[in-house]
Design an enzyme around this catalytic site. Structure first.
Site, mmCIF file in Angstrom:
data_model
loop_
_atom_site.group_PDB
_atom_site.id
_atom_site.type_symbol
_atom_site.label_atom_id
_atom_site.label_comp_id
_atom_site.label_asym_id
_atom_site.label_seq_id
_atom_site.Cartn_x
_atom_site.Cartn_y
_atom_site.Cartn_z
ATOM 1 N N ILE A 129 0.864 -1.179 0.000
ATOM 2 C CA ILE A 129 0.000 0.000 0.000
ATOM 3 C C ILE A 129 0.899 1.227 0.000
ATOM 4 C CG2 ILE A 129 -1.789 1.281 1.240
ATOM 5 C CD1 ILE A 129 -2.687 -1.400 2.468
ATOM 6 N N GLU A 182 4.536 -8.034 2.666
ATOM 7 C CA GLU A 182 5.010 -8.984 3.672
ATOM 8 C C GLU A 182 4.800 -8.444 5.082
ATOM 9 O OE1 GLU A 182 6.569 -7.705 1.013
ATOM 10 O OE2 GLU A 182 8.304 -8.913 0.438
#
Ligand code: ZN
Length: 133
Positions: A43, A55
């Site tokens: 994002i 991750e």
């Protein structure tokens, strides 16, 4: 859960990537020791520093739900969502992994040709920063 299924879940998570600045879309699927899976996507933000990787988002989502025991993580990503070869976790994500996972933690990456590369955290990040209390 087999590796292919975990990779598929990472690819699904990549569809939610918010990456209007880099167009580099990433998805991750984190396999918990209890068999559950937590996904994440990258994002981005116009101010850049608030960006987060797929991750780390998956790991933080899990930790925020009292899950801290992980087996492996699948990572899929690439420019415009086209899967790149070896879309490896960045150094910051490797440091975060080292906080919660031992060196045997597995990172799975699917390349453009569909092959899956498996690396241990020990291989990718042999010398993490450790704060000695
Ligand atoms: Zn990262």
């Amino acid at each position: 859960m087999d590796n292919e299924k975990l990779i598929d879940l990472a690819a699904e998570a990549m569809e939610n990537s918010y990456s209007p600045y880099s167009s580099f879309r990433v998805g991750a699927a984190l396999l918990l020791k209890n068999g559950g899976v937590v996904t994440g996507c990258n994002i981005e933000n116009s101010a850049y520093s608030p960006c987060i990787c797929a991750e780390r988002l998956a790991i933080f989502k899990a930790v925020s739900n009292s899950r801290k025991e992980f087996l492996k993580i699948a990572v899929v990503g690439g420019k415009n969502g086209e899967k790149a070869d070896l879309c490896l976790p960045c150094g910051v994500c490797r440091q975060v992994m080292s906080e919660f996972c031992g060196g045997e933690f597995i990172i799975l990456i699917r390349g453009q040709d569909g092959s899956v590369t498996e690396k241990s955290l020990q291989e990718l990040f042999p010398l993490p920063f450790v704060f000695n209390k």
